[in-house]
Design a protein around this motif. Structure first.
Motif, PDB file in Angstrom:
ATOM      1  N   TYR A  36       0.861  -1.193   0.000  1.00  0.00           N
ATOM      2  CA  TYR A  36       0.000   0.000   0.000  1.00  0.00           C
ATOM      3  C   TYR A  36       0.893   1.238   0.000  1.00  0.00           C
ATOM      4  CZ  TYR A  36      -4.204  -2.732   0.812  1.00  0.00           C
ATOM      5  OH  TYR A  36      -5.247  -3.597   0.658  1.00  0.00           O
ATOM      6  N   LEU A  37       0.537   2.266  -0.801  1.00  0.00           N
ATOM      7  CA  LEU A  37       1.337   3.486  -0.860  1.00  0.00           C
ATOM      8  C   LEU A  37       0.648   4.587  -0.061  1.00  0.00           C
ATOM      9  CD1 LEU A  37       2.407   3.652  -4.629  1.00  0.00           C
ATOM     10  CD2 LEU A  37       3.707   2.791  -2.663  1.00  0.00           C
ATOM     11  N   GLU A  38       1.443   5.481   0.501  1.00  0.00           N
ATOM     12  CA  GLU A  38       0.851   6.527   1.338  1.00  0.00           C
ATOM     13  C   GLU A  38       0.140   7.585   0.506  1.00  0.00           C
ATOM     14  OE1 GLU A  38       3.503   8.501   4.050  1.00  0.00           O
ATOM     15  OE2 GLU A  38       1.861   9.617   4.969  1.00  0.00           O
ATOM     16  N   ILE A  39      -0.971   8.095   1.047  1.00  0.00           N
ATOM     17  CA  ILE A  39      -1.644   9.249   0.443  1.00  0.00           C
ATOM     18  C   ILE A  39      -1.818  10.310   1.540  1.00  0.00           C
ATOM     19  CG2 ILE A  39      -3.980   8.289   0.844  1.00  0.00           C
ATOM     20  CD1 ILE A  39      -4.784   9.688  -1.829  1.00  0.00           C
ATOM     21  N   ARG A  40      -1.600  11.571   1.178  1.00  0.00           N
ATOM     22  CA  ARG A  40      -1.804  12.665   2.143  1.00  0.00           C
ATOM     23  C   ARG A  40      -2.790  13.637   1.529  1.00  0.00           C
ATOM     24  NH1 ARG A  40       4.237  13.647   4.776  1.00  0.00           N
ATOM     25  NH2 ARG A  40       4.795  11.458   4.777  1.00  0.00           N
ATOM     26  N   THR A  41      -3.831  13.952   2.256  1.00  0.00           N
ATOM     27  CA  THR A  41      -4.839  14.891   1.734  1.00  0.00           C
ATOM     28  C   THR A  41      -4.916  16.091   2.687  1.00  0.00           C
ATOM     29  OG1 THR A  41      -6.689  13.933   2.946  1.00  0.00           O
ATOM     30  CG2 THR A  41      -6.192  12.948   0.800  1.00  0.00           C
TER      31      THR A  41
END
Ligand code: AMP
Length: 422
Positions: A36-41
């Motif tokens: 899983y790759l990180e996502i930042r919102t």
């Protein structure tokens, strides 16, 4: 005037931040091993994103959101959970066009104006993952195994995985009617809160903690007994995949989750080490959300877990996470003349990546040595006129008690590799 942090928010102080970093590392490592790759919102979004996805009738949207108007009058909300933001980003950036199954994770602060109580904060932190693009139970099993992996990898033992199916648009309406009928007959036993939910969100009554509600719903029909063929097949698939993956689980027909958007799988992970707020994590499938938010019809599944709860559970079990970082080398100045040389040596060692500290408060040699010990430094070097004159320093182990000496003008070049050998 004295300022204090807002009720339900906490400072994470330097003396404890290493515990957070240790737990975050475990989360990142589990996420990485599951690819899983990180996502930042952003911290805030348009209010409508949350009211639309989470549902007007939920506690979060009904009474817990931090909502404010910005200068242009747009209604904004600090994110109370991450799924809606992830799906917004997924749609906006066409992530689904780049790959058929998008697997992302996050670690981020969330904001809910909850009634402050033990284990319930107004700013808290969640880690979680979303897998967007597959309808089959294999992804549900992966998400559940992934969330359990985090706790396992940190050595937690007293946690339980409980799973349920909350059906879909096909089979839920008939069940809901059945449940509402059952509950209407027991109106007089229901709590005020449940009476309010009766017509709009009756499934939530099943996970009420109120004694009267519990008694009234003891023999209530459960969704899991009324699944349509598709949901039932999905649930059977999930169970056998979890068993194959070696994940121990229980079936709990009362798990409904707070949010409107769940379909089929719903699950929770609880810890018997946590007291009344015992939920470590929760999640499930939400096949309708991407389309509801304006994207293509895309199935998805995910989970969210509380960081504070994880840290509380870690506290209950002994493990070696809790050693705070400390300097590798402390360089003390024996006299005023040495200070400048010490300062430049410290910088050189730091540029080589060695955690190095010295005194910046003009303290006596004695109190510098005390400070080196207080900070748990691995090694101590004392530099004074004698060391400068002889071009030789002694590197003393403060914990290990070993020592060696090297030329003063070779410290920056040799010390890092000498310490690596040790
Ligand atoms: P939810 O998004 O409500 O399903 O929450 C997922 C997880 O986040 C829960 O199982 C808790 O571990 C944690 N959590 C939710 N709300 C709070 C809160 N107000 N304070 C601390 N942790 C929370």
């Amino acid at each position: 005037m004295k300022f204090r942090s807002i009720k339900g928010t906490h400072d994470i102080l330097p003396g404890e931040v290493h515990r957070w970093q240790f737990a975050e590392e475990a989360v990142r490592s589990a996420m990485h091993s599951f690819n899983y790759l990180e996502i930042r919102t952003p911290a805030f979004e348009e209010t409508a994103l949350f009211s639309r996805s989470i549902g007007e009738l939920t506690d979060i949207v009904g009474k817990e959101m931090y909502t404010f108007a910005d200068r242009s009058g747009t209604s904004l909300t600090l994110k109370p959970e991450m799924t809606a933001s992830v799906i917004r980003a997924y749609i906006q950036n066409n992530l689904g066009e780049q790959q058929p199954l998008v697997k992302v994770y996050y670690i981020a602060p969330m904001f809910r104006q909850e009634r402050p109580q033990a284990g319930r904060l107004r700013q808290f932190h969640q880690f979680g993952a979303e897998a967007i693009g597959s309808a089959g139970p294999a992804v549900d099993a992966e998400i559940i195994a992934l969330s359990a992996r985090v706790y396992e990898s940190l050595g937690l033992r007293n946690f339980a995985v409980r799973i349920n199916s909350v059906g879909c648009r096909e089979c839920r309406p008939a069940y809901r009617k059945l449940l509402t009928g059952y509950l209407r007959e027991r109106r007089d036993q229901l709590s005020e809160e449940s009476l309010r939910r009766l017509e709009q969100n009756p499934l939530r009554i099943l996970d009420s903690k109120d004694e009267g509600d519990r008694r009234a719903t003891k023999d209530a029909p459960l969704m899991i007994e009324h699944l349509g063929p598709e949901c039932s097949g999905h649930f059977e698939g999930l169970k056998s995949m979890l068993s194959a993956a070696g994940v121990t689980y229980e079936i709990d027909g009362r798990i409904v989750r707070g949010l409107d958007y769940y379909t089929k799988t719903a699950f929770e992970i609880t810890s018997s080490d946590l007291g009344s707020q015992d939920a470590l994590a929760g999640g499930g499938r939400y096949d309708l959300l991407v389309k509801d938010l304006g994207g293509k019809d895309t199935p998805a599944v995910g989970f969210a877990a509380g960081m504070e709860r994880l840290l509380m559970a870690m506290e209950k079990q002994p493990h070696d996470a809790n050693e705070p970082p400390h300097p590798t080398v402390f360089i003390a100045s024996a006299d005023e003349k040495a200070r400048e040389l010490v300062a430049s040596l410290v910088l050189k060692l730091r540029s080589k990546g060695l955690a190095t500290e010295s005194d910046l408060l003009g303290r006596s040699l004695k109190s510098q040595l005390r400070e080196a010990n207080r900070q748990n430094s691995d090694r101590l070097i004392v530099i004074g006129s004698e060391e400068i004159e002889k071009n030789r320093v002694t590197v003393r182990g403060l914990l290990s008690k070993d020592e060696f000496s090297i030329p003063l003008d070779r410290v920056a070049d040799e010390l890092p590799s000498r310490l690596k050998e040790k």
